[in-house]
Design an enzyme around this catalytic site. Structure first.
Site, PDB file in Angstrom:
ATOM      1  N   LYS A  97      44.087  43.654  36.500  1.00 31.99           N
ATOM      2  CA  LYS A  97      44.398  42.388  37.192  1.00 31.99           C
ATOM      3  C   LYS A  97      43.121  41.671  37.635  1.00 31.99           C
ATOM      4  O   LYS A  97      42.964  40.480  37.399  1.00 31.99           O
ATOM      5  CB  LYS A  97      45.298  42.642  38.418  1.00 31.99           C
ATOM      6  CG  LYS A  97      46.653  43.256  38.085  1.00 31.99           C
ATOM      7  CD  LYS A  97      47.551  43.343  39.318  1.00 31.99           C
ATOM      8  CE  LYS A  97      47.073  44.315  40.375  1.00 31.99           C
ATOM      9  NZ  LYS A  97      47.190  45.738  40.004  1.00 31.99           N
TER      10      LYS A  97
ATOM     11  N   ARG B  51      49.835  55.972  44.324  1.00 36.31           N
ATOM     12  CA  ARG B  51      49.899  54.530  44.022  1.00 36.31           C
ATOM     13  C   ARG B  51      50.797  54.268  42.806  1.00 36.31           C
ATOM     14  O   ARG B  51      51.548  53.281  42.790  1.00 36.31           O
ATOM     15  CB  ARG B  51      48.487  53.971  43.798  1.00 36.31           C
ATOM     16  CG  ARG B  51      47.729  53.806  45.124  1.00 36.31           C
ATOM     17  CD  ARG B  51      46.226  53.807  44.947  1.00 36.31           C
ATOM     18  NE  ARG B  51      45.728  52.744  44.108  1.00 36.31           N
ATOM     19  CZ  ARG B  51      44.549  52.778  43.464  1.00 36.31           C
ATOM     20  NH1 ARG B  51      43.785  53.851  43.558  1.00 36.31           N
ATOM     21  NH2 ARG B  51      44.171  51.768  42.744  1.00 36.31           N
TER      22      ARG B  51
ATOM     23  N   ARG C 151      36.404  54.158  37.475  1.00 38.17           N
ATOM     24  CA  ARG C 151      36.033  53.197  38.528  1.00 38.17           C
ATOM     25  C   ARG C 151      35.577  53.929  39.787  1.00 38.17           C
ATOM     26  O   ARG C 151      34.704  53.446  40.517  1.00 38.17           O
ATOM     27  CB  ARG C 151      37.219  52.276  38.828  1.00 38.17           C
ATOM     28  CG  ARG C 151      36.872  51.137  39.760  1.00 38.17           C
ATOM     29  CD  ARG C 151      37.979  50.113  39.846  1.00 38.17           C
ATOM     30  NE  ARG C 151      39.112  50.606  40.616  1.00 38.17           N
ATOM     31  CZ  ARG C 151      40.255  49.943  40.769  1.00 38.17           C
ATOM     32  NH1 ARG C 151      40.423  48.786  40.162  1.00 38.17           N
ATOM     33  NH2 ARG C 151      41.240  50.435  41.480  1.00 38.17           N
TER      34      ARG C 151
HETATM   35  P1  ATP Z   1      43.669  47.401  40.719  1.00 31.46           P
HETATM   36  O1  ATP Z   1      42.674  46.754  41.627  1.00 31.46           O
HETATM   37  O2  ATP Z   1      43.024  48.213  39.663  1.00 31.46           O
HETATM   38  O3  ATP Z   1      44.644  46.410  40.130  1.00 31.46           O
HETATM   39  P2  ATP Z   1      45.429  48.301  42.755  1.00 31.46           P
HETATM   40  O4  ATP Z   1      46.480  47.348  42.319  1.00 31.46           O
HETATM   41  O5  ATP Z   1      45.922  49.601  43.241  1.00 31.46           O
HETATM   42  O6  ATP Z   1      44.452  48.518  41.550  1.00 31.46           O
HETATM   43  P3  ATP Z   1      44.413  46.533  44.844  1.00 31.46           P
HETATM   44  O7  ATP Z   1      45.244  45.401  44.377  1.00 31.46           O
HETATM   45  O8  ATP Z   1      42.980  46.301  45.079  1.00 31.46           O
HETATM   46  O9  ATP Z   1      44.453  47.786  43.880  1.00 31.46           O
HETATM   47  O10 ATP Z   1      45.108  47.105  46.181  1.00 31.46           O
HETATM   48  C1  ATP Z   1      44.587  48.212  46.854  1.00 31.46           C
HETATM   49  C2  ATP Z   1      45.515  48.602  47.983  1.00 31.46           C
HETATM   50  O11 ATP Z   1      45.629  47.514  48.924  1.00 31.46           O
HETATM   51  C3  ATP Z   1      46.950  48.920  47.582  1.00 31.46           C
HETATM   52  O12 ATP Z   1      47.108  50.254  47.143  1.00 31.46           O
HETATM   53  C4  ATP Z   1      47.699  48.629  48.892  1.00 31.46           C
HETATM   54  O13 ATP Z   1      47.536  49.683  49.831  1.00 31.46           O
HETATM   55  C5  ATP Z   1      46.950  47.422  49.458  1.00 31.46           C
HETATM   56  N1  ATP Z   1      47.554  46.148  49.001  1.00 31.46           N
HETATM   57  C6  ATP Z   1      46.978  45.207  48.183  1.00 31.46           C
HETATM   58  N2  ATP Z   1      47.811  44.189  47.957  1.00 31.46           N
HETATM   59  C7  ATP Z   1      48.958  44.467  48.644  1.00 31.46           C
HETATM   60  C8  ATP Z   1      50.218  43.825  48.793  1.00 31.46           C
HETATM   61  N3  ATP Z   1      50.486  42.669  48.180  1.00 31.46           N
HETATM   62  N4  ATP Z   1      51.154  44.422  49.567  1.00 31.46           N
HETATM   63  C9  ATP Z   1      50.916  45.571  50.196  1.00 31.46           C
HETATM   64  N5  ATP Z   1      49.773  46.246  50.089  1.00 31.46           N
HETATM   65  C10 ATP Z   1      48.792  45.719  49.318  1.00 31.46           C
HETATM   66 MG    MG Z   2      42.275  44.780  41.825  1.00 34.03          MG
END
Ligand code: ATP
Ligand code: MG
Length: 190
Positions: free
Chosen positions: A14, A145, A128
């Protein structure tokens, strides 16, 4: 540019594809993960609350997350379009986003779903961990996750399908190919 929601499992790319899309179309970018990590780094109250959830691989509660999102959105220049990276992650967040945008006379635009097999996701996240040292990129937390993604976030695919917004891109082992497929769609929207 229209608004874009980029959707996919942890490690699906993403953030990587969002950066490429921002470079090409010059729109705003909200990564909720980056916003939360910024708060943690600055030692804010919000950061302290968020850290506990993130370290456990859990989602931050919807109400809190929705407030953060609205505040971040209102700080961006209007009219250029925004890519939402990491939000919404629950049906409640999606419903709230729809209302929040409608209140401002904007719409959700389109959704780009990145589909990547779990073996590739795990390998990317472990890599990563070495490159960026993110505390939640360890095998135990990654598994949590993934479980949270399957139970709380994946059902949103259907929700977007019903909204007529869903566009699926499946990983075939080549980043440039994936990117050209995504750009081919987005170029038609400009
Ligand atoms: P990547 O960055 O590779 O897409 P990811 O989707 O797990 O991986 P992030 O989007 O950076 O990582 O989110 C990291 C953490 O932040 C999540 O595991 C969650 O705890 C919190 N988080 C981020 N966005 C949200 C959201 N929209 N609602 C609730 N928690 C969130
Ligand atoms: Mg991300």
């Amino acid at each position: 540019m229209k608004n874009i929601i980029i959707f996919g499992a942890p490690g699906s790319g993403k953030g990587t594809y969002s950066d490429e899309i921002v470079n090409r179309y010059g729109m705003g970018h909200i990564s909720t993960g980056d916003v939360l990590r910024g708060e943690i780094k600055n030692g804010t109250e919000l950061g302290k609350i968020a850290q506990g959830y993130i370290d456990n691989g859990q989602l931050i509660p919807d109400e809190l997350m929705i407030n953060i999102l609205a505040k971040t959105y209102d700080e961006l220049p209007a009219g250029k379009g925004v890519i939402f990276d990491g939000f919404p992650r629950t049906i409640a967040q999606a419903e709230a986003l729809k209302v929040m945008l409608a209140e401002r006379g904007h719409d959700m635009g389109i959704m780009v779903e990145l589909v990547v097999d779990e073996e590739t996701l795990m390998a990317r996240l472990l890599n990563r961990a070495i490159e960026q040292g993110r505390a939640d990129d360890n095998e135990e937390t990654i598994k949590k996750r993934f479980a949270v993604y399957h139970s709380q976030t994946a059902p949103l695919s259907e929700w977007f399908e019903k909204e007529g917004m869903r566009n699926v891109f499946t990983w075939k082992g080549d980043k440039d190919l994936m990117l050209s497929e995504i750009f081919a769609l987005l170029d038609t929207l400009k």
